[in-house]
Design a protein around this motif. Structure first.
Motif, PDB file in Angstrom:
ATOM      1  N   UNK A   3     -29.808  -9.674  28.117  1.00 18.22           N
ATOM      2  CA  UNK A   3     -30.365  -9.484  29.769  1.00 18.22           C
ATOM      3  C   UNK A   3     -30.991  -9.053  29.922  1.00 18.22           C
ATOM      4  N   UNK A   4     -32.083  -8.473  31.092  1.00 13.46           N
ATOM      5  CA  UNK A   4     -33.523  -7.473  30.921  1.00 13.46           C
ATOM      6  C   UNK A   4     -33.449  -7.573  31.813  1.00 13.46           C
ATOM      7  N   UNK A   5     -34.168  -5.662  32.808  1.00 13.46           N
ATOM      8  CA  UNK A   5     -34.873  -6.249  33.706  1.00 13.46           C
ATOM      9  C   UNK A   5     -35.374  -4.748  34.349  1.00 13.46           C
ATOM     10  N   UNK A   6     -36.151  -4.463  34.701  1.00 11.83           N
ATOM     11  CA  UNK A   6     -37.508  -3.717  35.430  1.00 11.83           C
ATOM     12  C   UNK A   6     -36.637  -2.048  35.857  1.00 11.83           C
ATOM     13  N   UNK A   7     -35.342  -2.773  36.876  1.00 11.31           N
ATOM     14  CA  UNK A   7     -34.179  -1.418  37.141  1.00 11.31           C
ATOM     15  C   UNK A   7     -33.842  -0.780  36.172  1.00 11.31           C
ATOM     16  N   UNK A   8     -33.157  -1.243  35.135  1.00 14.63           N
ATOM     17  CA  UNK A   8     -32.253  -0.760  34.400  1.00 14.63           C
ATOM     18  C   UNK A   8     -33.116  -0.136  33.000  1.00 14.63           C
ATOM     19  N   UNK A   9     -34.217  -0.559  32.980  1.00 16.39           N
ATOM     20  CA  UNK A   9     -35.742   0.544  32.463  1.00 16.39           C
ATOM     21  C   UNK A   9     -35.552   1.736  32.612  1.00 16.39           C
ATOM     22  N   UNK A  10     -36.300   1.593  34.101  1.00 15.11           N
ATOM     23  CA  UNK A  10     -36.722   2.771  34.911  1.00 15.11           C
ATOM     24  C   UNK A  10     -35.285   3.745  34.605  1.00 15.11           C
ATOM     25  N   UNK A  11     -34.654   3.243  35.055  1.00 11.81           N
ATOM     26  CA  UNK A  11     -33.136   4.164  34.185  1.00 11.81           C
ATOM     27  C   UNK A  11     -33.016   4.810  33.556  1.00 11.81           C
ATOM     28  N   UNK A  12     -33.382   3.892  32.797  1.00 16.88           N
ATOM     29  CA  UNK A  12     -32.985   4.416  31.022  1.00 16.88           C
ATOM     30  C   UNK A  12     -33.935   6.059  30.791  1.00 16.88           C
ATOM     31  N   UNK A  13     -35.236   5.913  31.777  1.00 21.22           N
ATOM     32  CA  UNK A  13     -36.167   6.911  31.668  1.00 21.22           C
ATOM     33  C   UNK A  13     -36.050   7.835  32.515  1.00 21.22           C
ATOM     34  N   UNK A  15     -33.854  10.132  32.231  1.00 22.78           N
ATOM     35  CA  UNK A  15     -33.420  11.868  31.237  1.00 22.78           C
ATOM     36  C   UNK A  15     -33.739  11.318  29.825  1.00 22.78           C
ATOM     37  N   UNK A  16     -34.382  12.716  29.445  1.00 23.48           N
ATOM     38  CA  UNK A  16     -34.907  12.615  27.712  1.00 23.48           C
ATOM     39  C   UNK A  16     -33.911  13.441  27.083  1.00 23.48           C
ATOM     40  N   UNK A 207     -34.378  16.323  32.793  1.00 22.87           N
ATOM     41  CA  UNK A 207     -33.992  15.077  33.659  1.00 22.87           C
ATOM     42  C   UNK A 207     -35.329  15.294  34.359  1.00 22.87           C
ATOM     43  N   UNK A 208     -35.630  14.233  34.628  1.00 22.73           N
ATOM     44  CA  UNK A 208     -36.547  13.821  36.014  1.00 22.73           C
ATOM     45  C   UNK A 208     -37.258  14.933  36.720  1.00 22.73           C
ATOM     46  N   UNK A 211     -34.990  19.092  36.075  1.00 23.74           N
ATOM     47  CA  UNK A 211     -34.373  19.900  35.081  1.00 23.74           C
ATOM     48  C   UNK A 211     -34.077  20.394  33.858  1.00 23.74           C
ATOM     49  N   UNK A 212     -33.860  21.340  33.254  1.00 21.80           N
ATOM     50  CA  UNK A 212     -34.057  21.770  31.737  1.00 21.80           C
ATOM     51  C   UNK A 212     -32.723  21.748  31.142  1.00 21.80           C
ATOM     52  N   UNK A 213     -32.068  21.241  29.855  1.00 21.12           N
ATOM     53  CA  UNK A 213     -31.112  22.026  29.552  1.00 21.12           C
ATOM     54  C   UNK A 213     -30.800  22.104  27.949  1.00 21.12           C
ATOM     55  N   UNK A 214     -30.706  23.335  27.190  1.00 23.60           N
ATOM     56  CA  UNK A 214     -30.678  23.529  25.905  1.00 23.60           C
ATOM     57  C   UNK A 214     -29.522  23.687  24.954  1.00 23.60           C
ATOM     58  N   UNK A 215     -28.679  23.111  24.300  1.00 18.73           N
ATOM     59  CA  UNK A 215     -27.506  23.271  23.876  1.00 18.73           C
ATOM     60  C   UNK A 215     -27.938  23.996  22.019  1.00 18.73           C
ATOM     61  N   UNK A 216     -27.044  24.801  21.757  1.00 18.28           N
ATOM     62  CA  UNK A 216     -26.902  25.093  19.892  1.00 18.28           C
ATOM     63  C   UNK A 216     -25.953  25.660  19.917  1.00 18.28           C
ATOM     64  N   UNK A 217     -25.769  25.233  18.606  1.00 19.16           N
ATOM     65  CA  UNK A 217     -24.635  24.727  18.093  1.00 19.16           C
ATOM     66  C   UNK A 217     -24.420  26.414  18.123  1.00 19.16           C
ATOM     67  N   UNK A 218     -23.360  27.303  17.479  1.00 24.19           N
ATOM     68  CA  UNK A 218     -22.558  28.508  17.325  1.00 24.19           C
ATOM     69  C   UNK A 218     -22.880  28.845  15.973  1.00 24.19           C
TER      70      UNK A 218
END
Length: 266
Positions: A3-13, A15-16, A207-208, A211-218
Protein backbone atom coordinates in the motif's frame (compact mmCIF):
# COMPACT_ATOMS: atom_id res chain seq x y z
CA UNK A 1 -0.22 -5.69 -2.55
CA UNK A 2 2.04 -3.04 -1.01
CA UNK A 3 0.00 0.00 0.00
CA UNK A 4 1.08 3.56 -0.67
CA UNK A 5 -0.43 6.91 0.14
CA UNK A 6 0.62 10.51 -0.30
CA UNK A 7 -0.36 11.11 3.35
CA UNK A 8 2.07 8.41 4.55
CA UNK A 9 4.87 9.85 2.42
CA UNK A 10 4.23 13.35 3.77
CA UNK A 11 4.31 12.08 7.36
CA UNK A 12 7.60 10.26 6.77
CA UNK A 13 9.43 13.40 5.65
CA UNK A 14 8.54 15.46 8.72
CA UNK A 15 11.72 14.28 10.44
CA UNK A 16 15.22 13.94 9.04
CA UNK A 17 17.78 11.71 10.76
CA UNK A 18 21.49 11.68 9.87
CA UNK A 19 23.70 8.97 11.41
CA UNK A 20 27.48 8.67 11.17
CA UNK A 21 28.45 5.03 11.70
CA UNK A 22 31.86 3.43 12.19
CA UNK A 23 32.17 -0.06 10.72
CA UNK A 24 35.15 -2.43 10.76
CA UNK A 25 34.65 -3.34 7.09
CA UNK A 26 32.19 -2.73 4.29
CA UNK A 27 30.17 -5.38 2.47
CA UNK A 28 28.89 -2.86 -0.12
CA UNK A 29 25.61 -4.79 -0.29
CA UNK A 30 22.13 -3.35 -0.64
CA UNK A 31 19.23 -4.67 1.38
CA UNK A 32 18.05 -7.97 -0.15
CA UNK A 33 15.03 -7.63 -2.43
CA UNK A 34 13.46 -10.47 -0.44
CA UNK A 35 11.95 -9.15 2.79
CA UNK A 36 12.37 -12.61 4.29
CA UNK A 37 16.11 -12.57 3.58
CA UNK A 38 16.42 -9.06 5.04
CA UNK A 39 14.74 -10.21 8.25
CA UNK A 40 17.04 -13.23 8.39
CA UNK A 41 20.05 -10.91 8.08
CA UNK A 42 18.75 -8.70 10.91
CA UNK A 43 18.04 -11.67 13.17
CA UNK A 44 21.51 -13.05 12.45
CA UNK A 45 23.20 -9.76 13.38
CA UNK A 46 21.20 -9.52 16.60
CA UNK A 47 22.00 -13.14 17.45
CA UNK A 48 25.75 -12.62 17.03
CA UNK A 49 25.72 -9.38 19.03
CA UNK A 50 23.87 -11.04 21.91
CA UNK A 51 26.28 -14.00 21.79
CA UNK A 52 29.18 -11.52 22.07
CA UNK A 53 27.51 -9.94 25.09
CA UNK A 54 26.90 -13.35 26.67
CA UNK A 55 23.12 -13.04 26.90
CA UNK A 56 21.76 -15.10 23.97
CA UNK A 57 21.11 -18.44 25.68
CA UNK A 58 18.94 -20.40 25.47
CA UNK A 59 18.44 -20.34 21.69
CA UNK A 60 15.01 -21.83 20.99
CA UNK A 61 13.81 -19.93 17.93
CA UNK A 62 16.57 -19.62 15.34
CA UNK A 63 14.39 -18.22 12.56
CA UNK A 64 13.55 -14.63 11.65
CA UNK A 65 9.85 -14.34 12.36
CA UNK A 66 7.41 -13.54 15.12
CA UNK A 67 8.72 -15.86 17.84
CA UNK A 68 12.37 -15.44 16.84
CA UNK A 69 12.26 -11.66 17.30
CA UNK A 70 10.20 -12.02 20.47
CA UNK A 71 12.99 -14.22 21.81
CA UNK A 72 15.66 -11.70 20.74
CA UNK A 73 13.66 -9.00 22.53
CA UNK A 74 13.58 -11.11 25.69
CA UNK A 75 17.32 -11.89 25.64
CA UNK A 76 18.22 -8.24 25.01
CA UNK A 77 15.98 -7.18 27.89
CA UNK A 78 17.74 -9.62 30.21
CA UNK A 79 21.08 -8.31 28.98
CA UNK A 80 20.04 -4.76 29.85
CA UNK A 81 19.11 -5.80 33.39
CA UNK A 82 22.48 -7.55 33.82
CA UNK A 83 24.39 -4.56 32.43
CA UNK A 84 22.60 -2.14 34.76
CA UNK A 85 23.67 -4.29 37.72
CA UNK A 86 27.27 -4.21 36.47
CA UNK A 87 27.12 -0.42 36.20
CA UNK A 88 26.30 -0.18 39.91
CA UNK A 89 29.65 -1.71 40.86
CA UNK A 90 31.88 0.83 42.63
CA UNK A 91 35.27 -0.39 41.36
CA UNK A 92 34.65 0.55 37.71
CA UNK A 93 36.77 3.25 36.11
CA UNK A 94 35.31 5.80 33.69
CA UNK A 95 36.35 3.88 30.56
CA UNK A 96 34.62 0.73 31.83
CA UNK A 97 31.48 2.69 32.64
CA UNK A 98 31.40 4.17 29.13
CA UNK A 99 31.81 0.71 27.58
CA UNK A 100 28.95 -0.66 29.69
CA UNK A 101 26.70 2.28 28.83
CA UNK A 102 27.37 1.74 25.12
CA UNK A 103 26.59 -1.96 25.59
CA UNK A 104 23.30 -1.06 27.30
CA UNK A 105 22.46 1.30 24.42
CA UNK A 106 23.07 -1.43 21.83
CA UNK A 107 20.97 -3.89 23.80
CA UNK A 108 18.20 -1.29 24.02
CA UNK A 109 18.33 -0.89 20.24
CA UNK A 110 18.01 -4.65 19.73
CA UNK A 111 15.16 -4.78 22.24
CA UNK A 112 13.18 -1.89 20.74
CA UNK A 113 13.65 -2.88 17.11
CA UNK A 114 12.87 -6.54 17.80
CA UNK A 115 9.66 -5.40 19.49
CA UNK A 116 8.83 -3.26 16.45
CA UNK A 117 9.28 -6.25 14.15
CA UNK A 118 7.09 -8.39 16.42
CA UNK A 119 4.41 -5.70 16.03
CA UNK A 120 4.79 -5.86 12.24
CA UNK A 121 4.20 -9.63 12.26
CA UNK A 122 1.13 -9.16 14.46
CA UNK A 123 -0.17 -6.55 12.00
CA UNK A 124 0.40 -8.97 9.10
CA UNK A 125 -1.43 -11.72 11.01
CA UNK A 126 -4.41 -9.44 11.70
CA UNK A 127 -4.52 -8.54 8.01
CA UNK A 128 -5.00 -12.27 7.35
CA UNK A 129 -7.88 -12.40 9.81
CA UNK A 130 -5.89 -13.75 12.77
CA UNK A 131 -5.92 -12.19 16.23
CA UNK A 132 -2.77 -13.39 18.00
CA UNK A 133 -2.70 -13.09 21.76
CA UNK A 134 0.52 -11.40 22.88
CA UNK A 135 0.39 -13.05 26.31
CA UNK A 136 0.08 -16.48 24.68
CA UNK A 137 3.13 -15.69 22.55
CA UNK A 138 5.17 -14.93 25.66
CA UNK A 139 3.95 -18.09 27.40
CA UNK A 140 4.99 -20.11 24.33
CA UNK A 141 8.40 -18.45 24.46
CA UNK A 142 8.86 -19.49 28.09
CA UNK A 143 7.63 -23.00 27.33
CA UNK A 144 10.17 -23.36 24.54
CA UNK A 145 12.95 -22.44 26.97
CA UNK A 146 11.85 -25.27 29.27
CA UNK A 147 11.20 -27.84 26.53
CA UNK A 148 14.15 -27.65 24.14
CA UNK A 149 12.86 -30.52 21.98
CA UNK A 150 9.47 -28.92 21.35
CA UNK A 151 8.97 -28.23 17.65
CA UNK A 152 7.78 -24.67 17.02
CA UNK A 153 4.20 -25.00 15.72
CA UNK A 154 4.39 -21.84 13.60
CA UNK A 155 7.42 -23.23 11.75
CA UNK A 156 5.39 -26.00 10.13
CA UNK A 157 2.10 -24.14 9.77
CA UNK A 158 1.64 -23.62 6.04
CA UNK A 159 -1.08 -21.03 6.60
CA UNK A 160 1.26 -18.86 8.69
CA UNK A 161 3.87 -18.57 5.94
CA UNK A 162 1.86 -15.77 4.31
CA UNK A 163 2.48 -13.46 7.28
CA UNK A 164 5.21 -15.09 9.38
CA UNK A 165 8.90 -15.81 8.79
CA UNK A 166 9.82 -18.37 11.47
CA UNK A 167 11.40 -20.60 8.84
CA UNK A 168 14.75 -22.27 8.35
CA UNK A 169 17.17 -20.63 5.92
CA UNK A 170 16.53 -23.39 3.39
CA UNK A 171 12.77 -22.85 3.65
CA UNK A 172 13.20 -19.11 3.12
CA UNK A 173 15.29 -19.67 0.01
CA UNK A 174 12.66 -22.05 -1.39
CA UNK A 175 9.77 -19.79 -0.46
CA UNK A 176 8.38 -18.01 -3.54
CA UNK A 177 5.82 -15.97 -1.60
CA UNK A 178 7.43 -12.91 -0.06
CA UNK A 179 5.95 -10.94 2.85
CA UNK A 180 3.49 -8.25 1.79
CA UNK A 181 4.59 -5.08 3.61
CA UNK A 182 3.04 -1.65 3.23
CA UNK A 183 5.14 1.49 2.74
CA UNK A 184 5.48 2.19 6.48
CA UNK A 185 6.46 -1.39 7.35
CA UNK A 186 8.95 -1.54 4.48
CA UNK A 187 10.50 1.78 5.55
CA UNK A 188 10.88 0.43 9.11
CA UNK A 189 12.48 -2.79 7.83
CA UNK A 190 14.93 -0.86 5.65
CA UNK A 191 16.04 1.43 8.49
CA UNK A 192 16.51 -1.49 10.90
CA UNK A 193 18.51 -3.41 8.27
CA UNK A 194 20.72 -0.42 7.41
CA UNK A 195 21.65 0.41 11.01
CA UNK A 196 21.91 -3.20 12.22
CA UNK A 197 24.31 -3.42 15.15
CA UNK A 198 26.72 -0.76 13.93
CA UNK A 199 28.15 1.83 16.32
CA UNK A 200 26.54 5.21 15.77
CA UNK A 201 29.04 7.89 16.82
CA UNK A 202 27.08 10.96 15.73
CA UNK A 203 23.37 11.45 15.16
CA UNK A 204 21.48 14.59 14.15
CA UNK A 205 17.68 14.72 14.03
CA UNK A 206 15.98 17.65 12.30
CA UNK A 207 12.24 18.26 12.64
CA UNK A 208 10.10 20.17 10.19
CA UNK A 209 9.30 22.78 12.90
CA UNK A 210 13.00 23.71 13.07
CA UNK A 211 14.07 21.75 16.16
CA UNK A 212 17.51 20.15 15.77
CA UNK A 213 18.96 17.52 18.13
CA UNK A 214 22.53 16.20 17.88
CA UNK A 215 23.69 13.21 19.92
CA UNK A 216 27.34 12.29 20.41
CA UNK A 217 28.68 8.99 21.74
CA UNK A 218 30.71 9.43 24.94
CA UNK A 219 33.75 7.60 23.54
CA UNK A 220 33.84 10.00 20.58
CA UNK A 221 34.22 12.95 22.95
CA UNK A 222 37.32 11.33 24.46
CA UNK A 223 38.93 10.69 21.07
CA UNK A 224 37.35 13.21 18.72
CA UNK A 225 38.16 12.79 15.02
CA UNK A 226 37.69 16.03 13.02
CA UNK A 227 37.37 14.03 9.79
CA UNK A 228 34.26 12.29 11.13
CA UNK A 229 32.81 15.65 12.16
CA UNK A 230 33.36 16.92 8.61
CA UNK A 231 31.74 13.81 7.11
CA UNK A 232 28.75 14.20 9.44
CA UNK A 233 28.35 17.87 8.52
CA UNK A 234 28.49 17.01 4.81
CA UNK A 235 25.81 14.39 5.39
CA UNK A 236 23.59 16.96 7.07
CA UNK A 237 24.02 19.44 4.23
CA UNK A 238 23.28 16.86 1.52
CA UNK A 239 20.28 15.45 3.39
CA UNK A 240 18.73 18.86 4.02
CA UNK A 241 19.06 19.76 0.33
CA UNK A 242 17.43 16.48 -0.71
CA UNK A 243 14.77 16.91 1.97
CA UNK A 244 13.91 20.39 0.74
CA UNK A 245 13.54 19.18 -2.84
CA UNK A 246 11.37 16.25 -1.72
CA UNK A 247 9.06 18.50 0.32
CA UNK A 248 8.79 20.85 -2.67
CA UNK A 249 7.86 17.92 -4.93
CA UNK A 250 5.20 16.67 -2.49
CA UNK A 251 3.75 20.19 -2.27
CA UNK A 252 3.60 20.44 -6.08
CA UNK A 253 1.96 17.00 -6.39
CA UNK A 254 -0.58 17.87 -3.69
CA UNK A 255 -1.36 21.18 -5.45
CA UNK A 256 -1.79 19.31 -8.73
CA UNK A 257 -4.31 16.93 -7.15
CA UNK A 258 -6.15 19.87 -5.57
CA UNK A 259 -6.35 21.78 -8.85
CA UNK A 260 -7.49 18.67 -10.71
CA UNK A 261 -10.23 18.18 -8.12
CA UNK A 262 -11.40 21.76 -8.59
CA UNK A 263 -11.65 21.24 -12.35
CA UNK A 264 -13.64 18.01 -11.93
CA UNK A 265 -15.89 19.38 -9.20
CA UNK A 266 -16.19 23.16 -9.74
Amino acid sequence: MVKFSLKTLAEDVLTLEINTIVKANMSACKMPSSRREALWSIAGDYHLQLVEYGCREPVCWAGAGLMAFLELYDRANRGIEKTELELNQFHLNEAQKIALREKATMLQRIKVQSEQLVSVFNELARAKGLDLNVEEQRLLLEKRADEAQLKPPLLYDIESVAWNNDLTRAQIQRQTQDLELDAVQLSLLRKIWEIGTERILLQTVIHVDGDVTTRVTESFLIDCDPNLLHIHQEGITTSVQFWSNLVKTIREVAASFFNRGQRLFP
